[in-house]
Design a protein around this motif. Structure first.
Motif, PDB file in Angstrom:
ATOM      1  N   SER A 194       0.844  -1.207   0.000  1.00  0.00           N
ATOM      2  CA  SER A 194       0.000   0.000   0.000  1.00  0.00           C
ATOM      3  C   SER A 194       0.866   1.239   0.000  1.00  0.00           C
ATOM      4  CB  SER A 194      -0.836   0.080   1.276  1.00  0.00           C
ATOM      5  OG  SER A 194      -1.817  -0.872   1.308  1.00  0.00           O
ATOM      6  N   THR A 209      -8.238  12.870   2.422  1.00  0.00           N
ATOM      7  CA  THR A 209      -9.580  12.996   2.997  1.00  0.00           C
ATOM      8  C   THR A 209      -9.544  13.612   4.402  1.00  0.00           C
ATOM      9  OG1 THR A 209      -9.516  10.750   3.926  1.00  0.00           O
ATOM     10  CG2 THR A 209     -10.408  10.971   1.697  1.00  0.00           C
ATOM     11  N   CYS A 240     -12.505   8.559   8.704  1.00  0.00           N
ATOM     12  CA  CYS A 240     -13.149   9.456   7.752  1.00  0.00           C
ATOM     13  C   CYS A 240     -14.430   8.759   7.275  1.00  0.00           C
ATOM     14  CB  CYS A 240     -12.195   9.723   6.587  1.00  0.00           C
ATOM     15  SG  CYS A 240     -12.961  10.710   5.302  1.00  0.00           S
ATOM     16  N   PHE A 252      -1.160   5.356   9.994  1.00  0.00           N
ATOM     17  CA  PHE A 252      -0.840   5.122   8.581  1.00  0.00           C
ATOM     18  C   PHE A 252      -2.129   5.306   7.791  1.00  0.00           C
ATOM     19  CE2 PHE A 252      -0.997   2.208   4.911  1.00  0.00           C
ATOM     20  CZ  PHE A 252       0.002   2.799   4.153  1.00  0.00           C
ATOM     21  N   THR A 253      -2.033   6.011   6.667  1.00  0.00           N
ATOM     22  CA  THR A 253      -3.208   6.199   5.825  1.00  0.00           C
ATOM     23  C   THR A 253      -2.850   6.130   4.349  1.00  0.00           C
ATOM     24  OG1 THR A 253      -5.008   7.688   5.225  1.00  0.00           O
ATOM     25  CG2 THR A 253      -2.992   8.744   5.983  1.00  0.00           C
ATOM     26  N   THR A 254      -3.775   5.585   3.567  1.00  0.00           N
ATOM     27  CA  THR A 254      -3.597   5.610   2.111  1.00  0.00           C
ATOM     28  C   THR A 254      -4.386   6.785   1.529  1.00  0.00           C
ATOM     29  OG1 THR A 254      -5.416   4.031   2.036  1.00  0.00           O
ATOM     30  CG2 THR A 254      -3.195   3.149   1.748  1.00  0.00           C
ATOM     31  N   ARG A 302     -16.034   1.146   7.062  1.00  0.00           N
ATOM     32  CA  ARG A 302     -15.889   0.789   8.489  1.00  0.00           C
ATOM     33  C   ARG A 302     -16.084   2.026   9.358  1.00  0.00           C
ATOM     34  NH1 ARG A 302      -9.999  -1.615   8.413  1.00  0.00           N
ATOM     35  NH2 ARG A 302      -9.850   0.488   7.579  1.00  0.00           N
ATOM     36  N   HIS A 332     -15.918   8.349   3.610  1.00  0.00           N
ATOM     37  CA  HIS A 332     -15.260   7.656   2.499  1.00  0.00           C
ATOM     38  C   HIS A 332     -14.622   6.320   2.875  1.00  0.00           C
ATOM     39  CE1 HIS A 332     -16.344  11.139   0.258  1.00  0.00           C
ATOM     40  NE2 HIS A 332     -15.934  11.852   1.298  1.00  0.00           N
ATOM     41  N   ASP A 333     -14.971   5.815   4.006  1.00  0.00           N
ATOM     42  CA  ASP A 333     -14.517   4.478   4.401  1.00  0.00           C
ATOM     43  C   ASP A 333     -15.685   3.804   5.127  1.00  0.00           C
ATOM     44  OD1 ASP A 333     -11.735   2.816   5.169  1.00  0.00           O
ATOM     45  OD2 ASP A 333     -13.408   2.553   6.576  1.00  0.00           O
ATOM     46  N   TYR A 371      -0.746  -3.711  12.074  1.00  0.00           N
ATOM     47  CA  TYR A 371      -0.694  -3.081  10.758  1.00  0.00           C
ATOM     48  C   TYR A 371      -0.461  -1.589  10.964  1.00  0.00           C
ATOM     49  CZ  TYR A 371      -1.586  -2.068   5.891  1.00  0.00           C
ATOM     50  OH  TYR A 371      -1.427  -1.672   4.587  1.00  0.00           O
ATOM     51  N   ARG A 412       1.343  -5.733   3.829  1.00  0.00           N
ATOM     52  CA  ARG A 412       0.529  -6.505   4.782  1.00  0.00           C
ATOM     53  C   ARG A 412       1.266  -7.748   5.273  1.00  0.00           C
ATOM     54  NH1 ARG A 412      -4.006  -3.837   4.688  1.00  0.00           N
ATOM     55  NH2 ARG A 412      -5.094  -4.731   6.458  1.00  0.00           N
ATOM     56  N   ALA A 422      -3.300   2.437  14.663  1.00  0.00           N
ATOM     57  CA  ALA A 422      -4.152   3.614  14.858  1.00  0.00           C
ATOM     58  C   ALA A 422      -4.644   4.101  13.489  1.00  0.00           C
ATOM     59  CB  ALA A 422      -3.368   4.717  15.544  1.00  0.00           C
ATOM     60  N   VAL A 423      -5.880   4.587  13.454  1.00  0.00           N
ATOM     61  CA  VAL A 423      -6.485   4.994  12.186  1.00  0.00           C
ATOM     62  C   VAL A 423      -7.136   6.353  12.344  1.00  0.00           C
ATOM     63  CG1 VAL A 423      -8.295   4.394  10.519  1.00  0.00           C
ATOM     64  CG2 VAL A 423      -7.100   2.575  11.720  1.00  0.00           C
TER      65      VAL A 423
HETATM   66  C1  ANZ Z   1      -7.875   7.259   6.596  1.00  0.00           C
HETATM   67  C2  ANZ Z   1      -8.756   6.838   5.476  1.00  0.00           C
HETATM   68  C3  ANZ Z   1      -9.742   7.557   4.841  1.00  0.00           C
HETATM   69  C4  ANZ Z   1      -8.462   5.560   5.054  1.00  0.00           C
HETATM   70  C5  ANZ Z   1     -10.440   6.949   3.813  1.00  0.00           C
HETATM   71  C6  ANZ Z   1      -9.127   4.922   4.046  1.00  0.00           C
HETATM   72  C7  ANZ Z   1     -10.132   5.632   3.413  1.00  0.00           C
HETATM   73  P1  ANZ Z   1      -4.700  -0.675   3.010  1.00  0.00           P
HETATM   74  O1  ANZ Z   1      -5.088  -0.183   1.661  1.00  0.00           O
HETATM   75  O2  ANZ Z   1      -5.183  -2.053   3.290  1.00  0.00           O
HETATM   76  O3  ANZ Z   1      -3.246  -0.476   3.311  1.00  0.00           O
HETATM   77  N1  ANZ Z   1      -5.706   1.458   8.539  1.00  0.00           N
HETATM   78  C8  ANZ Z   1      -4.439   1.875   8.780  1.00  0.00           C
HETATM   79  N2  ANZ Z   1      -3.907   1.197   9.802  1.00  0.00           N
HETATM   80  C9  ANZ Z   1      -4.858   0.329  10.204  1.00  0.00           C
HETATM   81  C10 ANZ Z   1      -4.919  -0.625  11.245  1.00  0.00           C
HETATM   82  N3  ANZ Z   1      -3.892  -0.832  12.056  1.00  0.00           N
HETATM   83  N4  ANZ Z   1      -6.054  -1.360  11.386  1.00  0.00           N
HETATM   84  C11 ANZ Z   1      -7.111  -1.140  10.583  1.00  0.00           C
HETATM   85  N5  ANZ Z   1      -7.117  -0.232   9.588  1.00  0.00           N
HETATM   86  C12 ANZ Z   1      -6.007   0.494   9.402  1.00  0.00           C
HETATM   87  O4  ANZ Z   1      -5.524   0.208   4.054  1.00  0.00           O
HETATM   88  C13 ANZ Z   1      -5.052   1.425   4.476  1.00  0.00           C
HETATM   89  C14 ANZ Z   1      -6.136   2.079   5.289  1.00  0.00           C
HETATM   90  O5  ANZ Z   1      -6.490   1.197   6.359  1.00  0.00           O
HETATM   91  C15 ANZ Z   1      -5.674   3.363   5.911  1.00  0.00           C
HETATM   92  O6  ANZ Z   1      -6.165   4.503   5.197  1.00  0.00           O
HETATM   93  C16 ANZ Z   1      -6.451   3.400   7.223  1.00  0.00           C
HETATM   94  O7  ANZ Z   1      -7.662   4.052   6.887  1.00  0.00           O
HETATM   95  C17 ANZ Z   1      -6.682   1.943   7.544  1.00  0.00           C
HETATM   96  F1  ANZ Z   1     -11.374   7.609   3.186  1.00  0.00           F
HETATM   97  O8  ANZ Z   1      -6.860   6.285   6.619  1.00  0.00           O
HETATM   98  B1  ANZ Z   1      -7.316   5.055   5.922  1.00  0.00           B
END
Ligand code: ANZ
Length: 487
Positions: A226, A253, A339, A247-249, A345, A342-343, A331, A419, A335-336
């Motif tokens: 990712s 947002t 948002c 960590f965020t992808t 969960r 757009h997500d 992972y 992952r 911590a997350v």
């Molecule tokens: C904010 C966000 C906004 C995210 C949004 C997604 C959409 P992949 O693609 O699988 O790498 N994440 C990060 N660490 C996590 C953890 N320890 N346990 C559960 N979820 C976790 O997924 C990356 C996304 O998974 C990250 O991006 C984070 O949510 C979540 F509109 O950040 B995201």
């Protein structure tokens, strides 16, 4: 109908083997090609039709290649260590070694009766010390190179079998064999540092020209690369916590940020370890199951902390910090930033706890008035309600642009996550290859010198004790290396 006389059949084959030694592997240097087939069954008792089917395929190939003038090696291996042997031995009041060797004998005789072209002079069994000695040498070589290490880690603990389970062995929160409710336990374990090779493993898939795409895709997803960034959130509240990293992808947002969620094992949980409500919540979380699938489909539940996180792009906005069951400790940073717009969960969580759901991305065919409704929108589009980021194309342009801004302001930095996790070797029981490591009285690690290998499993073992039978083997556990005592 013709009936087979198995005795006669077996006898005939044995005679042929003995007289002509046709299946002894001799390498003929004049033959250019070399072909190797291998089988590696677990000696569970008797062979079944599944063995017959698979081994016939190997046998046909082996004979075909032989007739085609290849040098053929058709060996046999027994994957002979493992917990089932220990459990079966305990139930039948036998030693695992006797139980395993008895099964090997039975299965070997059955395979011989089938007339398979296995070269029985090339037979190995993983529970023999002349085999596991090499396993121990490999372990020490990896240890010397820093490719195997020890760390404390949360594991799925089966309280009945008293062993660690892989995620796949936890079904509906219960141990696949014992049916006991699986607990989360912190244990010190050995790990192979396979994640160091994530990128190399991913690149290597390109070279597997004959592999089905389906399988390559599964491998790719398993490695799970990712692209995103880490963000350092400033924290305010009554506890001495100043920052939390996520960590965020989707840093783009951030204007839709409405809560920050932590894994129940995040270090902040140390401040709550005597909080009854939190402990109850933690127990509730472990019931959801520990696999990502179970977490994804299960109810999203949270526990509100007394902390608040600052939005790094909008410093006047503070959002609550929760512990949440859908955040994995192993992972990213455990911590997350949530948002909900757009997500999915985060959306489910926000609905449950009445948190704000802000829309910051609109689909291309919608206007800036677009509002997410009933479910999160995670597709592509244009950023809206995002101040200086408005109008950017999400996610391809907006993610990169936001990372640049965060890096410039020293709030975050680009990061690639995989992952793929390091491979844990669980040794809490008796019937397995001993790890050739000992400890001094202060708990410092020492590799057993190679000349002292193999570290043999003791034969005389009492399986009726609870837990690891090796723990009560005082004599076996204590060793003297260069005049110093180790266990
Ligand atoms: C904010 C966000 C906004 C995210 C949004 C997604 C959409 P992949 O693609 O699988 O790498 N994440 C990060 N660490 C996590 C953890 N320890 N346990 C559960 N979820 C976790 O997924 C990356 C996304 O998974 C990250 O991006 C984070 O949510 C979540 F509109 O950040 B995201």
């Amino acid at each position: 109908m013709e009936r087979y006389n198995f005795k006669e059949f077996e006898h005939k084959w044995q005679k042929i083997w003995e007289e002509k030694k046709i299946f002894q592997t001799k390498i003929d240097k004049n033959k250019k090609k070399f072909y190797c087939l291998e089988m590696f069954p677990y000696p569970s008792g008797k062979i079944h039709m599944g063995h017959v089917r698979n081994y016939t395929i190997g046998d046909v190939l082996s004979r075909y290649k032989k007739l085609k003038g290849f040098n053929v090696l058709h060996p046999m291996g027994w994957d002979a260590f493992g917990m089932p042997a220990e459990n079966a031995a305990r139930e039948n009041n036998l030693n695992p070694k006797d139980w395993t060797n008895r099964n090997i004998e039975t299965m070997k005789n059955q395979l011989k009766k089938l007339g398979l072209s296995i070269d029985w002079s090339r037979e190995i069994s993983t529970c023999n010390e002349d085999y596991y000695k090499h396993q121990q040498i490999f372990f020490l070589e990896l240890f010397e190179k820093g490719l195997v290490y020890r760390k404390e880690n949360y594991v799925n603990w089966d309280p009945v079998d008293e062993t660690v389970l892989a995620n796949e062995q936890v079904i509906d929160g219960k141990g696949w064999r014992s049916g006991a409710i699986v607990e989360r336990k912190k244990l010190s374990q050995w790990f192979f540092n396979i994640s160091k090779f994530s990128q190399e493993l991913l690149d290597g898939l390109e070279d597997l020209k004959k592999w089905p795409n389906k399988v390559k895709t599964m491998q790719k997803n398993w490695i799970g690369k990712s692209f995103g960034c880490e963000i350092n959130f400033e924290i305010e509240g009554e506890l001495p916590v100043k920052n939390i990293k996520c960590f965020t992808t989707r840093p783009d947002t951030l204007f839709g940020f409405s809560f920050l969620a932590l894994s129940v094992d995040h270090e902040v949980s140390n401040f709550y370890k005597n909080n009854r409500e939190f402990l109850k919540f933690k127990e509730e979380c472990s019931k959801t199951g520990t696999t990502e699938e179970a977490i994804a489909v299960g109810d999203k539940i949270g526990f509100k902390t007394s902390l608040f996180a600052k939005n790094p792009l909008k410093p006047d906005q503070m959002v609550p910090v929760y512990f949440a069951n859908f955040v994995l400790m192993d992972y990213g940073f455990g911590a997350v930033f949530g948002c909900p717009g757009h997500d999915q969960r985060d959306y489910d969580f926000a609905k449950k706890y009445n948190l704000e759901i802000k829309t910051v991305v609109r689909p291309y065919d919608e206007t800036d008035e677009f509002k997410v409704n009933k479910e999160a929108y995670s597709g592509p589009g244009i950023l809206i309600n995002s101040d200086f980021l408005n109008g950017q194309k999400a996610p391809e342009q907006s993610v990169i642009e936001t990372i640049k801004i965060l890096e410039k302001r020293k709030i975050g930095k680009k990061r690639i996550n995989y992952r793929l996790k390091d491979w844990g070797v669980s040794r809490q029981r008796y019937w397995g290859c001993p790890i050739p490591i000992v400890y001094d009285k202060d708990g410092n690690v020492k590799a057993v010198p190679k000349e002292m290998l193999p570290v043999r499993l003791p034969d005389d073992i009492n399986l009726s004790v609870k837990g690891n039978p090796l723990d009560s083997q005082k004599e076996w556990k204590e060793v003297n290396i260069d005049g110093k005592k180790y266990t």
